[in-house]
Enzyme design. Sequence first.
Site, mmCIF file in Angstrom:
data_model
loop_
_atom_site.group_PDB
_atom_site.id
_atom_site.type_symbol
_atom_site.label_atom_id
_atom_site.label_comp_id
_atom_site.label_asym_id
_atom_site.label_seq_id
_atom_site.Cartn_x
_atom_site.Cartn_y
_atom_site.Cartn_z
ATOM 1 C CG ASP A 75 -6.126 0.781 -0.858
ATOM 2 O OD1 ASP A 75 -5.347 1.747 -0.716
ATOM 3 O OD2 ASP A 75 -6.109 -0.225 -0.116
ATOM 4 C CG ASP B 14 -2.722 4.035 -1.530
ATOM 5 O OD1 ASP B 14 -3.453 4.022 -2.532
ATOM 6 O OD2 ASP B 14 -2.832 3.199 -0.609
ATOM 7 C CB SER C 63 -0.953 -0.041 1.194
ATOM 8 O OG SER C 63 -1.898 0.988 1.149
ATOM 9 C CG ASP D 35 -2.844 -0.533 -2.414
ATOM 10 O OD1 ASP D 35 -2.934 0.644 -2.027
ATOM 11 O OD2 ASP D 35 -3.497 -1.468 -1.902
#
Length: 436
Positions: free
Chosen positions: A239, A235, A102, A237
């Site tokens: 999400d 960010d 993340s 990743d």
Amino acid sequence: MGRRYFGTDGVRGVAGEPPLTPAFVLRLGQAAGAYFRAQTPRPVVLLGKDTRLSCDLLEAALAAGLMSQGVRVEHLGVLPTPGVAYLTQRLGATAGVMISASHNPYQDNGIKFFSHQGHKLPDEAEAEIEALLERDFPTDGIGSVSDFREAERMYLDFLLAKGSSLEGLRIVLDTANGATYRLAPRLFQRLGAEVFVMFNTPDGRNINKNCGSTHTAFLRNQVVEMGFDLGVAFDGDGDRAILVDRKGREFHGDHVLYLNALTRREPGVVGTLMSNMGLEVKLREAGINFYRTAVGDRYVYEKLKASGLTLGGEQSGHIIFLDHAPTGDGLLTAILTLSAMRASGRDLSEWYEALPMYPQQLKNVRVKDKERIMQHPELHQAIKEAEQALEGQGRVNVRPSGTEPLVRVMVEGPEGVIEAVSSRLVGLVERLDRSP
């Protein structure tokens, strides 16, 4: 059953160090493969990743473990986490897996599993997989592996169907050198926006490095200096999304919840213990109920489901629109919020000013043993005294990070009080960390 390896967001750690060694990840793949094989005789698992250097290594080890248990693995390539969740559900796969840490630096990585419905695996399922790690795993059938080349196109089509015209908007995008680096510009351009893209040249080591949703300073300066209407930071990743208004102010998750709650006329909204009291007060003034959960999107999701609500999220920009997707999605959050903003006839900066925030200080203290400190009676007593010092005009929340060796100290209340209260708590955590 307890969980040793799975935290609030999958298995996390420094890539190459326990538990994220190739040998352990191979074994994790075997355990997960055996778990999925018990659900269906011909399991299919979709496997996505972000741009960090270690993803290829962990992907290979995990895929080998899964295939040793007869699983068919479909590689999605670099794709945002919510894209993996969406395609798992859309394609009827047995499960999905995302390899990502993340918003963490490139040295870290993680492995997160999704159910066939696109939801994160429940705690009970993760505990069952951990229990299977204790078994010996002879090869139980030989699976296969292939590349699913339509993944990015299908996910983009899904997002385009959810958005509306952004024509006339001039937007700066910060893709954090992460999983959205190709998709974000294409999405916003296809919706008609004029786009300037930053931090979209991943090299395996620069993901989240002084950029993205946790480092918005450069984006905020660029929006103001270049005269853009707004900015959006994702960010690593994909999400999460943090927006920036034309004045360079961070329009974070609480602002996003407020704007969408009012424009969607929501009966209730779910936040977390970290949500600002200003949001709670303004929502209640508008006749909208507000509920708090523990920190973590899985807890927000569970409360939404239990309450029959559709909107919830965190200050970090991890927002769940349950009527659109089963998990938080930074790209979806951005386009839905901007569509709602345009429909309201109010600029993002006007919405920012409509939600006055209570002063809040969040300090992260790096420690050796966060669980020992959190259980210390001296800390419990200090928290009680801090709450008494705020005299009902604020909140104190001290909690361990779910993904890093940190204790997070949050104090909210009158500006002249919170600095002293916060400093005392931080000093105590540091002292307890040094003590035997």
